[in-house]
Design a protein around this motif. Structure first.
Motif, PDB file in Angstrom:
ATOM      1  N   SER A 182      10.433  -9.036  -0.437  1.00  9.00           N
ATOM      2  CA  SER A 182      11.696  -9.608  -0.906  1.00  9.00           C
ATOM      3  C   SER A 182      11.974  -9.078  -2.299  1.00  9.00           C
ATOM      4  N   GLY A 183      13.228  -8.691  -2.516  1.00  6.81           N
ATOM      5  CA  GLY A 183      13.605  -8.104  -3.790  1.00  6.81           C
ATOM      6  C   GLY A 183      14.891  -7.324  -3.650  1.00  6.81           C
ATOM      7  N   PRO A 184      15.305  -6.648  -4.705  1.00  8.58           N
ATOM      8  CA  PRO A 184      16.590  -5.938  -4.681  1.00  8.58           C
ATOM      9  C   PRO A 184      16.608  -4.782  -3.690  1.00  8.58           C
ATOM     10  N   ASP A 185      17.745  -4.600  -3.044  1.00  8.70           N
ATOM     11  CA  ASP A 185      17.889  -3.544  -2.041  1.00  8.70           C
ATOM     12  C   ASP A 185      17.633  -2.154  -2.615  1.00  8.70           C
ATOM     13  N   ARG A 186      17.919  -1.957  -3.891  1.00  9.82           N
ATOM     14  CA  ARG A 186      17.854  -0.610  -4.464  1.00  9.82           C
ATOM     15  C   ARG A 186      16.449  -0.027  -4.497  1.00  9.82           C
ATOM     16  N   VAL A 187      15.405  -0.870  -4.351  1.00  9.86           N
ATOM     17  CA  VAL A 187      14.033  -0.343  -4.428  1.00  9.86           C
ATOM     18  C   VAL A 187      13.431  -0.078  -3.045  1.00  9.86           C
ATOM     19  N   ARG A 188      14.167  -0.377  -1.996  1.00  8.30           N
ATOM     20  CA  ARG A 188      13.581  -0.261  -0.653  1.00  8.30           C
ATOM     21  C   ARG A 188      13.157   1.166  -0.329  1.00  8.30           C
ATOM     22  N   ASP A 189      13.995   2.122  -0.643  1.00 11.61           N
ATOM     23  CA  ASP A 189      13.681   3.499  -0.255  1.00 11.61           C
ATOM     24  C   ASP A 189      12.418   4.012  -0.919  1.00 11.61           C
ATOM     25  N   VAL A 190      12.217   3.655  -2.180  1.00 11.17           N
ATOM     26  CA  VAL A 190      11.029   4.139  -2.873  1.00 11.17           C
ATOM     27  C   VAL A 190       9.777   3.374  -2.443  1.00 11.17           C
ATOM     28  N   LEU A 191       9.942   2.116  -2.011  1.00 12.29           N
ATOM     29  CA  LEU A 191       8.787   1.314  -1.625  1.00 12.29           C
ATOM     30  C   LEU A 191       8.410   1.452  -0.154  1.00 12.29           C
ATOM     31  N   ASN A 192       9.339   1.830   0.699  1.00 14.59           N
ATOM     32  CA  ASN A 192       9.020   1.910   2.119  1.00 14.59           C
ATOM     33  C   ASN A 192       7.846   2.844   2.432  1.00 14.59           C
ATOM     34  N   PRO A 193       7.737   4.032   1.799  1.00 13.29           N
ATOM     35  CA  PRO A 193       6.544   4.851   2.063  1.00 13.29           C
ATOM     36  C   PRO A 193       5.252   4.192   1.592  1.00 13.29           C
ATOM     37  N   VAL A 194       5.325   3.455   0.485  1.00 13.49           N
ATOM     38  CA  VAL A 194       4.154   2.743  -0.025  1.00 13.49           C
ATOM     39  C   VAL A 194       3.733   1.668   0.964  1.00 13.49           C
ATOM     40  N   PHE A 195       4.690   0.866   1.398  1.00 15.56           N
ATOM     41  CA  PHE A 195       4.383  -0.182   2.370  1.00 15.56           C
ATOM     42  C   PHE A 195       3.930   0.422   3.701  1.00 15.56           C
ATOM     43  N   GLY A 196       4.447   1.603   4.022  1.00 18.58           N
ATOM     44  CA  GLY A 196       4.038   2.258   5.263  1.00 18.58           C
ATOM     45  C   GLY A 196       2.572   2.630   5.278  1.00 18.58           C
ATOM     46  N   ALA A 197       1.987   2.895   4.094  1.00 19.76           N
ATOM     47  CA  ALA A 197       0.560   3.211   4.013  1.00 19.76           C
ATOM     48  C   ALA A 197      -0.308   1.963   4.081  1.00 19.76           C
ATOM     49  N   LEU A 198       0.292   0.808   3.859  1.00 18.76           N
ATOM     50  CA  LEU A 198      -0.470  -0.436   3.781  1.00 18.76           C
ATOM     51  C   LEU A 198      -0.383  -1.292   5.047  1.00 18.76           C
ATOM     52  N   GLY A 199       0.705  -1.171   5.789  1.00 19.99           N
ATOM     53  CA  GLY A 199       0.895  -2.088   6.900  1.00 19.99           C
ATOM     54  C   GLY A 199       1.556  -1.458   8.098  1.00 19.99           C
ATOM     55  N   ARG A 200       1.587  -2.218   9.175  1.00 17.37           N
ATOM     56  CA  ARG A 200       2.227  -1.725  10.400  1.00 17.37           C
ATOM     57  C   ARG A 200       3.689  -2.123  10.477  1.00 17.37           C
ATOM     58  N   ALA A 201       4.101  -3.066   9.639  1.00 13.74           N
ATOM     59  CA  ALA A 201       5.510  -3.460   9.609  1.00 13.74           C
ATOM     60  C   ALA A 201       5.814  -4.119   8.282  1.00 13.74           C
ATOM     61  N   THR A 202       7.033  -3.921   7.822  1.00 16.94           N
ATOM     62  CA  THR A 202       7.540  -4.578   6.624  1.00 16.94           C
ATOM     63  C   THR A 202       8.766  -5.384   7.008  1.00 16.94           C
ATOM     64  N   VAL A 203       8.763  -6.657   6.660  1.00 16.64           N
ATOM     65  CA  VAL A 203       9.898  -7.530   6.912  1.00 16.64           C
ATOM     66  C   VAL A 203      10.570  -7.798   5.567  1.00 16.64           C
ATOM     67  N   TRP A 204      11.803  -7.299   5.401  1.00 21.25           N
ATOM     68  CA  TRP A 204      12.572  -7.562   4.184  1.00 21.25           C
ATOM     69  C   TRP A 204      13.339  -8.859   4.393  1.00 21.25           C
ATOM     70  N   LEU A 205      13.064  -9.847   3.548  1.00 23.65           N
ATOM     71  CA  LEU A 205      13.529 -11.212   3.793  1.00 23.65           C
ATOM     72  C   LEU A 205      14.701 -11.644   2.927  1.00 23.65           C
ATOM     73  N   GLY A 206      14.990 -10.914   1.851  1.00 25.51           N
ATOM     74  CA  GLY A 206      16.075 -11.336   0.982  1.00 25.51           C
ATOM     75  C   GLY A 206      15.687 -11.173  -0.469  1.00 25.51           C
ATOM     76  N   PRO A 207      16.230 -12.004  -1.357  1.00 26.25           N
ATOM     77  CA  PRO A 207      15.932 -11.880  -2.783  1.00 26.25           C
ATOM     78  C   PRO A 207      14.478 -12.217  -3.089  1.00 26.25           C
ATOM     79  N   ALA A 208      13.989 -11.705  -4.221  1.00 29.35           N
ATOM     80  CA  ALA A 208      12.605 -11.950  -4.618  1.00 29.35           C
ATOM     81  C   ALA A 208      12.302 -13.447  -4.618  1.00 29.35           C
ATOM     82  N   GLY A 209      11.183 -13.792  -4.032  1.00 25.47           N
ATOM     83  CA  GLY A 209      10.788 -15.188  -3.861  1.00 25.47           C
ATOM     84  C   GLY A 209      10.767 -15.607  -2.413  1.00 25.47           C
ATOM     85  N   ASP A 210      11.618 -14.990  -1.599  1.00 27.43           N
ATOM     86  CA  ASP A 210      11.647 -15.348  -0.183  1.00 27.43           C
ATOM     87  C   ASP A 210      10.373 -14.911   0.540  1.00 27.43           C
TER      88      ASP A 210
END
Length: 305
Positions: free
Chosen positions: A159-187
């Motif tokens: 959860s967090g701002p949309d603008r960081v998704r592209d840079v973080l998706n490869p990072v999350f891809g190395a850590l997990g099998r799926a990433t669920v984007w839930l909304g603003p930071a805290g969700d």
């Protein structure tokens, strides 16, 4: 809006044919039972990594994977564009951020990805501190235990701002099998509190059912077989029931951490003026069991059921 991204080979730097990853240097703070395997997967994925852990020997092994081992959080954050925290709790995370050797005041423009389970109050407090220092805060706790962490099969509750998704998706891809984007930071943290409350209630129900069966003169193993043959027996419940009956409490999710997470869920409910009666009811016995079995798997609660 909730968005789920399933990891594919194209999402990871290892698929770039040996070329440098198109992501900033990553600082990783907290290389314990969960964080250590996660950092290893980032290093194996081709990311340039700087690591720190309060017990330095736990970070030293990462040097063998090409990581720079820092002496302080601030040193780890030097030249990093992304910083991940996977520390024990909110106070430990706050010290790493704002302590004498903390990173927060030294790194404007940083993307801080908080991946530990620290609760709603701490998540909100750290998000405010990050904003004050010009740091983008991303709340992304993980669902999964040590095994999925080692295998890169975690579920990331981001959860967090949309603008960081592209840079973080490869990072999350190395850590997990799926990433669920839930909304603003805290969700992400709010979702993790719900999942952990469900998890501890399920483990408690499993332990109670097996104990009840034994007191009725039944073979508890036969109850496990019945669970497996009906919709009542979730794979997780059956797995924990099997471990309970075998007396195998090798930690996948340590009881002390389960107690902490259950307490965080109860505290969050209190903050909303409501209650979690099931989770509240199990906590006294779980705390008592943890006096001798803190580092065992949470399935050890069967001992006192």
């Amino acid at each position: 809006m909730t968005t789920t991204q399933t990891t594919s080979p194209a999402n990871t730097p290892a698929s770039l044919g040996g070329r440098a990853p198109k992501t900033p240097v990553i600082a990783f703070l907290g290389t314990g039972r969960m964080g250590g395997p996660m950092a290893v997967n980032l290093a194996r994925g081709g990311f340039q990594l700087r690591v720190w852990n309060r017990t330095s020997s736990r970070a030293a092994a990462l040097a063998g994977h090409g990581a720079f081992v820092a002496h302080t959080p601030a040193e780890a954050a030097q030249s990093a564009g992304i910083l991940i925290t996977m520390l024990a709790d909110g106070p430990a995370t706050e010290r790493a951020a704002n302590g004498p050797d903390g990173f927060l005041a030294r790194c404007p423009g940083l993307i801080w990805v908080q991946m530990a389970t620290i609760g709603a109050r701490w998540s909100a407090q750290l998000a405010v501190a990050a904003a004050r220092h010009g740091v983008t805060f991303v709340d992304a706790p993980v669902s999964g235990s040590q095994g999925p962490a080692e295998a890169g099969q975690l579920i990331i509750l981001a959860s967090g701002p949309d603008r960081v998704r592209d840079v973080l998706n490869p990072v999350f891809g190395a850590l997990g099998r799926a990433t669920v984007w839930l909304g603003p930071a805290g969700d992400g943290t709010r979702a993790k509190l719900v999942l952990n409350s469900w998890l501890v209630d399920l483990v408690e129900a499993t332990a109670e059912a097996l104990s009840f069966a034994g007191r009725l003169g039944l073979d508890p193993a036969s109850i496990v077989e019945l669970l497996q043959s009906t919709p009542l027996g979730s794979p997780y419940a059956v797995q924990k029931a099997t471990a309970m009956l075998a007396g195998d409490f090798t930690p996948a999710f340590a009881l002390k951490h389960a107690v902490k997470d259950a307490e965080l869920a109860v505290q969050a409910a209190y903050g909303l003026g409501t209650h979690l009666p099931l989770t509240e009811a199990l906590l006294p016995r779980w705390r008592h069991t943890a006096l001798e079995h803190a580092d065992d798997d949470l399935s050890a609660v069967y001992i006192t059921a």
